[in-house]
Design a protein around this motif. Structure first.
Motif, PDB file in Angstrom:
ATOM      1  N   GLY A  70      31.922 -16.331 -10.994  1.00 29.08           N
ATOM      2  CA  GLY A  70      31.618 -15.098 -11.635  1.00 29.08           C
ATOM      3  C   GLY A  70      32.965 -15.789 -13.160  1.00 29.08           C
ATOM      4  N   PHE A  71      32.797 -16.582 -12.706  1.00 27.03           N
ATOM      5  CA  PHE A  71      34.005 -17.020 -14.139  1.00 27.03           C
ATOM      6  C   PHE A  71      33.769 -17.105 -15.164  1.00 27.03           C
ATOM      7  N   SER A  72      34.431 -17.165 -15.961  1.00 26.78           N
ATOM      8  CA  SER A  72      33.652 -17.638 -17.557  1.00 26.78           C
ATOM      9  C   SER A  72      33.382 -19.608 -17.661  1.00 26.78           C
ATOM     10  N   PHE A  73      32.039 -20.147 -17.871  1.00 23.40           N
ATOM     11  CA  PHE A  73      32.174 -21.453 -17.948  1.00 23.40           C
ATOM     12  C   PHE A  73      33.251 -21.899 -19.149  1.00 23.40           C
ATOM     13  N   PRO A  74      33.286 -21.288 -20.372  1.00 27.71           N
ATOM     14  CA  PRO A  74      34.636 -22.269 -21.182  1.00 27.71           C
ATOM     15  C   PRO A  74      35.747 -21.699 -20.665  1.00 27.71           C
ATOM     16  N   SER A  75      36.605 -21.099 -20.689  1.00 26.90           N
ATOM     17  CA  SER A  75      37.691 -20.451 -19.578  1.00 26.90           C
ATOM     18  C   SER A  75      38.324 -22.095 -19.250  1.00 26.90           C
ATOM     19  N   LEU A  76      37.436 -23.067 -18.584  1.00 24.74           N
ATOM     20  CA  LEU A  76      38.143 -24.309 -18.020  1.00 24.74           C
ATOM     21  C   LEU A  76      39.286 -25.192 -19.204  1.00 24.74           C
ATOM     22  N   TRP A  77      38.634 -24.419 -19.927  1.00 23.33           N
ATOM     23  CA  TRP A  77      39.070 -25.712 -21.247  1.00 23.33           C
ATOM     24  C   TRP A  77      39.981 -24.990 -21.556  1.00 23.33           C
ATOM     25  N   ARG A  78      40.659 -25.468 -22.496  1.00 24.28           N
ATOM     26  CA  ARG A  78      41.871 -24.541 -23.719  1.00 24.28           C
ATOM     27  C   ARG A  78      40.900 -24.055 -24.424  1.00 24.28           C
ATOM     28  N   GLU A  79      42.659 -23.279 -24.831  1.00 23.12           N
ATOM     29  CA  GLU A  79      41.161 -22.457 -26.835  1.00 23.12           C
ATOM     30  C   GLU A  79      40.814 -22.776 -27.743  1.00 23.12           C
ATOM     31  N   LYS A  80      40.945 -23.673 -27.524  1.00 23.68           N
ATOM     32  CA  LYS A  80      40.930 -24.278 -29.246  1.00 23.68           C
ATOM     33  C   LYS A  80      39.120 -25.239 -28.941  1.00 23.68           C
ATOM     34  N   ASP A  81      39.321 -25.427 -28.070  1.00 22.69           N
ATOM     35  CA  ASP A  81      38.256 -25.935 -27.073  1.00 22.69           C
ATOM     36  C   ASP A  81      36.827 -24.776 -27.198  1.00 22.69           C
ATOM     37  N   GLN A  82      37.090 -24.213 -26.939  1.00 25.08           N
ATOM     38  CA  GLN A  82      36.397 -22.857 -25.816  1.00 25.08           C
ATOM     39  C   GLN A  82      35.784 -22.571 -26.848  1.00 25.08           C
ATOM     40  N   ARG A  83      35.614 -22.594 -28.076  1.00 26.23           N
ATOM     41  CA  ARG A  83      34.571 -22.005 -29.269  1.00 26.23           C
ATOM     42  C   ARG A  83      32.750 -22.978 -28.889  1.00 26.23           C
ATOM     43  N   LEU A  84      33.587 -24.129 -28.922  1.00 23.68           N
ATOM     44  CA  LEU A  84      32.705 -25.259 -29.187  1.00 23.68           C
ATOM     45  C   LEU A  84      32.056 -25.510 -27.361  1.00 23.68           C
ATOM     46  N   VAL A  85      32.502 -25.066 -26.854  1.00 27.64           N
ATOM     47  CA  VAL A  85      32.137 -24.760 -25.073  1.00 27.64           C
ATOM     48  C   VAL A  85      31.094 -24.009 -24.925  1.00 27.64           C
ATOM     49  N   SER A  86      31.473 -22.610 -26.150  1.00 23.45           N
ATOM     50  CA  SER A  86      30.095 -21.956 -25.558  1.00 23.45           C
ATOM     51  C   SER A  86      29.112 -22.417 -26.412  1.00 23.45           C
ATOM     52  N   ARG A  87      29.286 -22.566 -27.683  1.00 23.78           N
ATOM     53  CA  ARG A  87      27.853 -23.209 -28.583  1.00 23.78           C
ATOM     54  C   ARG A  87      27.202 -23.733 -27.709  1.00 23.78           C
ATOM     55  N   TRP A 143      47.033 -35.666  -5.240  1.00 24.64           N
ATOM     56  CA  TRP A 143      46.680 -34.374  -5.734  1.00 24.64           C
ATOM     57  C   TRP A 143      45.875 -33.763  -5.938  1.00 24.64           C
ATOM     58  N   LEU A 144      44.792 -34.599  -6.322  1.00 21.79           N
ATOM     59  CA  LEU A 144      43.533 -33.659  -6.654  1.00 21.79           C
ATOM     60  C   LEU A 144      43.016 -33.045  -5.725  1.00 21.79           C
ATOM     61  N   GLY A 145      42.748 -31.023  -5.950  1.00 23.08           N
ATOM     62  CA  GLY A 145      42.651 -30.963  -4.590  1.00 23.08           C
ATOM     63  C   GLY A 145      43.582 -29.379  -3.897  1.00 23.08           C
ATOM     64  N   ALA A 146      44.443 -30.957  -3.991  1.00 24.59           N
ATOM     65  CA  ALA A 146      46.164 -29.894  -3.654  1.00 24.59           C
ATOM     66  C   ALA A 146      47.193 -29.276  -4.934  1.00 24.59           C
ATOM     67  N   ASP A 147      46.990 -29.676  -6.334  1.00 23.12           N
ATOM     68  CA  ASP A 147      47.647 -29.624  -7.346  1.00 23.12           C
ATOM     69  C   ASP A 147      46.125 -28.793  -8.278  1.00 23.12           C
ATOM     70  N   PRO A 148      45.951 -27.653  -8.209  1.00 21.57           N
ATOM     71  CA  PRO A 148      44.649 -27.307  -9.235  1.00 21.57           C
ATOM     72  C   PRO A 148      44.830 -27.845 -10.251  1.00 21.57           C
ATOM     73  N   ILE A 149      43.896 -27.538 -10.668  1.00 20.56           N
ATOM     74  CA  ILE A 149      43.597 -28.217 -12.344  1.00 20.56           C
ATOM     75  C   ILE A 149      43.563 -26.899 -13.725  1.00 20.56           C
ATOM     76  N   ALA A 150      44.274 -26.772 -14.461  1.00 16.66           N
ATOM     77  CA  ALA A 150      44.955 -25.301 -15.142  1.00 16.66           C
ATOM     78  C   ALA A 150      44.446 -25.979 -16.475  1.00 16.66           C
ATOM     79  N   ASP A 151      43.878 -26.645 -16.568  1.00 13.45           N
ATOM     80  CA  ASP A 151      43.501 -26.629 -18.205  1.00 13.45           C
ATOM     81  C   ASP A 151      43.012 -27.739 -18.160  1.00 13.45           C
ATOM     82  N   ALA A 152      41.903 -28.029 -19.452  1.00 14.18           N
ATOM     83  CA  ALA A 152      41.623 -28.704 -19.850  1.00 14.18           C
ATOM     84  C   ALA A 152      41.409 -29.422 -21.501  1.00 14.18           C
TER      85      ALA A 152
END
Length: 212
Positions: A70-87, A143-152
């Motif tokens: 249910g989460f937006s796929f582009p939202s996984l990335w930093r805001e400046k990359d989200q429009r590009l991912v969406s396109r 740490w991967l899986g214990a310290d969640p990815i929050a930005d990309a």
């Protein structure tokens, strides 16, 4: 394409499509790719035209510390990359292009890790557009899986038309899926220019996409 999971899923998808633009969603059998399921996802286009998670593997959800459905796929990335991912995802849905991306994910505590993402179109009709994908990583720090990815942040992008690039998998051995151990720019211009190479800051977009 470097990760075994990406190569195996591409080969499975390419076998299913059998010369078509994309295989049908109903043709994908989870049992056939059971060793990849923890890292795979399915996206759909919502009523706003945005790519959202319909399904996400358990390991992916663990990486991000939440259920991704249910989460937006582009939202996984930093805001400046989200429009590009969406396109780029519009290209996967509409043009049935294959998207290969590498990116760096950053955890809540400031750690980082490199990931490879492969997105493959599925034929669900104009009213039921879907995409099959996988996110893989060669490195699996403690740490991967214990310290969640929050930005990309995106590192590289390649948009591919498999029919126009027959050498795409040259020197890539066939992989038996069951044997795998689970383990500022103008985005519209980027998509419309897929017939040639363009460099956009640190990104390289190569030939791909399909124009009817």
């Amino acid at each position: 394409m470097k990760e075994k999971g990406s190569i195996a899923l591409f080969q499975y998808w390419n076998h299913l499509r059998d010369g078509r633009l994309a295989p049908k969603r109903s043709e994908v059998e989870p049992a056939d790719i059971k060793s990849l399921l923890a890292d795979t996802f399915i996206l759909e286009r919502d009523t706003r035209g945005e790519a959202v998670f319909r399904l996400a593997g358990t390991r992916l959800c663990a990486y991000y510390g939440r259920e991704l459905k249910g989460f937006s796929f582009p939202s996984l990335w930093r805001e400046k990359d989200q429009r590009l991912v969406s396109r780029l995802m519009q290209g996967v849905f509409d043009q049935k292009s294959v998207l290969l991306m590498t990116y760096e994910g950053f955890s809540r505590n400031g750690r980082s890790n490199k990931f490879e993402l492969l997105a493959l179109p599925l034929d669900g009709g104009a009213e039921n557009q879907r995409c099959l994908g996988i996110i893989s990583t060669a490195d699996k720090p403690f740490w991967l899986g214990a310290d969640p990815i929050a930005d990309a942040l995106i590192d590289t992008i390649r948009v591919i038309d498999p029919d126009k690039e027959p050498m795409f998998l040259k020197n890539r051995p066939a992989i038996d899926v069951p044997s795998l151990v689970p383990a500022e720019f103008d985005p519209p211009e980027t998509i419309s220019a897929l017939g040639r190479v363009r460099r956009i800051r640190h990104l390289v977009v190569l030939d791909g996409g399909r124009h009817e």
